[in-house]
Design an enzyme around this catalytic site. Structure first.
Site, PDB file in Angstrom:
ATOM      1  N   GLU A   1      -5.673  -7.989   1.120  1.00  0.00           N
ATOM      2  CA  GLU A   1      -6.069  -7.792   2.521  1.00  0.00           C
ATOM      3  C   GLU A   1      -7.557  -7.498   2.504  1.00  0.00           C
ATOM      4  OE1 GLU A   1      -4.258  -4.699   4.850  1.00  0.00           O
ATOM      5  OE2 GLU A   1      -2.215  -5.349   4.396  1.00  0.00           O
TER       6      GLU A   1
ATOM      7  N   GLU B   1       0.780  -1.232   0.000  1.00  0.00           N
ATOM      8  CA  GLU B   1       0.000   0.000   0.000  1.00  0.00           C
ATOM      9  C   GLU B   1       0.819   1.295   0.000  1.00  0.00           C
ATOM     10  OE1 GLU B   1      -2.857  -0.149   3.162  1.00  0.00           O
ATOM     11  OE2 GLU B   1      -3.654  -2.090   2.536  1.00  0.00           O
TER      12      GLU B   1
HETATM   13  C1  FCB Z   1      -4.135  -1.886   5.891  1.00  0.00           C
HETATM   14  C2  FCB Z   1      -2.724  -2.122   6.366  1.00  0.00           C
HETATM   15  C3  FCB Z   1      -2.640  -3.173   7.450  1.00  0.00           C
HETATM   16  C4  FCB Z   1      -3.731  -2.981   8.469  1.00  0.00           C
HETATM   17  C5  FCB Z   1      -5.068  -2.903   7.794  1.00  0.00           C
HETATM   18  C6  FCB Z   1      -6.231  -2.792   8.733  1.00  0.00           C
HETATM   19  O1  FCB Z   1      -4.229  -0.691   5.194  1.00  0.00           O
HETATM   20  O2  FCB Z   1      -1.922  -2.537   5.291  1.00  0.00           O
HETATM   21  O3  FCB Z   1      -1.362  -3.131   8.015  1.00  0.00           O
HETATM   22  O4  FCB Z   1      -3.474  -1.889   9.249  1.00  0.00           O
HETATM   23  O5  FCB Z   1      -5.082  -1.813   6.917  1.00  0.00           O
END
Ligand code: FCB
Length: 513
Positions: A406, A199
């Site tokens: 994620e 990210e």
């Molecule tokens: C993402 C991050 C991860 C975590 C989630 C909830 O953006 O990459 O580390 O904090 O959010």
């Protein structure tokens, strides 16, 4: 049918002896859908958020260590730190088998701390490397492949002190490439998949520029944010080029990709053509900012038009290196946002996103939030987020392989609640049921989706929100010797994504450490 009703039905079917057929190895039992061959199902963590042992193994200070130790400034809620975190550095031999047992995963998706494997003078740190090697061997012994992310926001503080690294032109590419080379050489025989960085949108917009809330908290004009991203993209492409050279020499294996975030747009007024067009603009600015360069070699044209020279330029050589610099893209999905063309001017120094659109998540459309609220102010369950992001990446940029990198739901203060208040997390089950319907829809539509990585395996330090927001599927309090307790959502995912013999939704594993 609600998620719990689905579970009850399956348990009833199982008791009746028919579930074996329904739940055969290759079936998603969410409507009996066939998963593609080789589909990966993992859970994710990152180094600073779980490892603790911040100054052991000869580990040096990262920007997050530094930020967290700079107390009294409101950097992290309650002045909490990742000094001990979930103590994973010391507990991995027990945690990894539990992740496998509780979730049924076939992949452990983790990140390497740059500061644990490289010394202050740029040499390999054998003690840190040994930890990751042993950790990956443990994962393999318990039936899990590994996905190794080189960078999840924990830049060595010495590089920040010396050159303000992500915004200093030139040198970060060399430093990141050197670090990548160290990691490929030290861990290349064990990592099954590589991710260059997690990210960049988040670490650049939160770490550098007008809206800083993350380390290193380098405040300044919006140009800093775009410079950070520019350098991150160049560092990414250099690490991919090196990976491909090493792979040709047989020194690393598997695929390499990047994880990117962004909130897909939803038109504020679904019958307004202008709002529908604003959705593409929103997605180009938020997601295409990374996806454009790594697929096509340059930023989306709409960004150049809106921003002119504020947006740095790539040379022809850099464009050639960026274009196609991925084997897969991970889309990290946490919310969507309403969008509509802006009523004000498009570009200003103070606008973080000079994209000619207004966007809202917590703000209402006809008094509606964008989705079901969770324990976090930016995390909403909107039932098309995952599908919309994947579809955008596939259709707009021709992404040849995608994973859900994620995806997860924040609970409020779950690390502090008594067991009866955190373990029956029906809202998180509902979240993942919605996600899996998106997965199913994407597969139906021929989107090349090859993996799903829910966030997170275990409770952890949620950056500036501290331990108050918990995305963990297995709950633990921070600190040493803390019990691990899988939540019902862990059992739900295991049931949906693995073989029938794993349907044990109420059989919680309390693991004392
Ligand atoms: C993402 C991050 C991860 C975590 C989630 C909830 O953006 O990459 O580390 O904090 O959010």
């Amino acid at each position: 049918m609600g998620a719990l009703a689905t579970l009850s039905l399956l348990l009833a079917l199982r008791a009746a002896g028919v579930a074996g057929a329904l739940l055969s190895p290759d079936f998603l039992f969410l409507d009996g859908e066939l998963l593609p061959d080789g589909f990966s199902y993992g859970c994710g963590t990152s180094a600073y958020q779980i490892e603790g042992a911040w100054n052991e193994d000869g580990k040096v200070e990262s920007v997050w260590d530094h930020f967290a130790h700079d107390k009294g400034k409101g950097h992290i809620a309650g002045d909490q730190t990742g000094d001990l975190a979930m103590d994973f550095r010391h507990t991995y031999k027990k945690d990894l088998p539990l992740f496998r047992r509780a979730l049924g995963i076939n992949l452990y998706d983790f990140t390497i701390a740059w500061t644990r494997v490289q010394t202050a003078d740029g040499k390999p740190n054998q003690r840190g490397i040994e930890f990751y090697r042993d950790m990956m061997k443990t994962a393999a012994e318990h039936g899990m492949q590994t996905s190794c992310t080189l960078y999840h926001w924990d830049l060595p503080q010495r590089l920040q002190d010396k050159y303000h690294r992500w915004i200093s032109k030139g040198n970060i590419t060399r430093d990141f490439r050197d670090y990548a080379e160290l990691a490929y050489n030290a861990l290349g025989d064990l990592c099954d998949t590589w991710v260059t960085m997690n990210e960049p949108h988040s670490f650049c917009s939160e770490g550098y520029g007008p809206d800083t809330e993350s380390a290193p908290g380098y405040a300044g004009p919006i140009d800093l944010t775009y410079q950070c991203m520019h350098n991150a993209l160049l560092a990414h492409s250099a690490a991919v080029q090196l990976f491909r050279e090493k792979k040709a020499q047989g020194k690393v294996r598997g695929k390499i990709g990047i994880k990117l975030d962004g909130s897909p747009g939803v038109p504020l007024n679904s019958s307004s053509q202008a709002d529908i067009e604003a959705v593409t603009k929103n997605n180009d600015f938020g997601i295409g900012w990374v996806a454009g360069p790594i697929t096509s070699g340059d930023y989306p044209p709409v960004m150049r038009t809106a921003m002119g020279d504020t947006l740095p330029k790539f040379t022809e050589q850099e464009k050639a290196l960026l274009k196609g610099s991925y084997d897969f893209i991970g889309f990290d999905a946490y919310t969507s946002q309403w969008v509509t063309p802006t009523k004000g001017k498009c570009v200003s120094d103070s606008d973080a996103w000079p994209s000619c659109i207004d966007s809202f998540d917590a703000r209402p459309r006809s008094n509606q939030l964008i989705g079901r609220p969770t324990g976090s102010s930016w995390n909403f369950q909107q039932d098309t987020t995952v599908y919309d992001g994947l579809k955008y990446l596939h259709e707009r940029w021709g992404a040849k392989e995608l994973i859900v990198g994620e995806n997860g739901m924040a609970g409020l203060n779950e690390t502090q609640l008594p067991i009866n208040q955190f373990v029956r997390d029906a809202d998180r089950i509902e979240w993942y049921r919605s996600t899996l319907l998106n997965v199913k829809r994407a597969l139906h539509d021929g989107i090349p989706l090859t993996g799903f990585v829910p966030w997170s395996c275990i409770s952890n330090l949620e950056w500036s929100s501290g331990y108050y927001n918990d995305f963990g599927l297995i709950r633990a309090k921070p600190g040493r010797n803390q019990t691990r307790t899988p939540k019902q959502s862990a059992a739900y995912l295991k049931g949906v994504l693995t073989r029938g013999n794993s349907i044990e939704p109420y059989n919680f594993v309390h693991q004392e450490l």
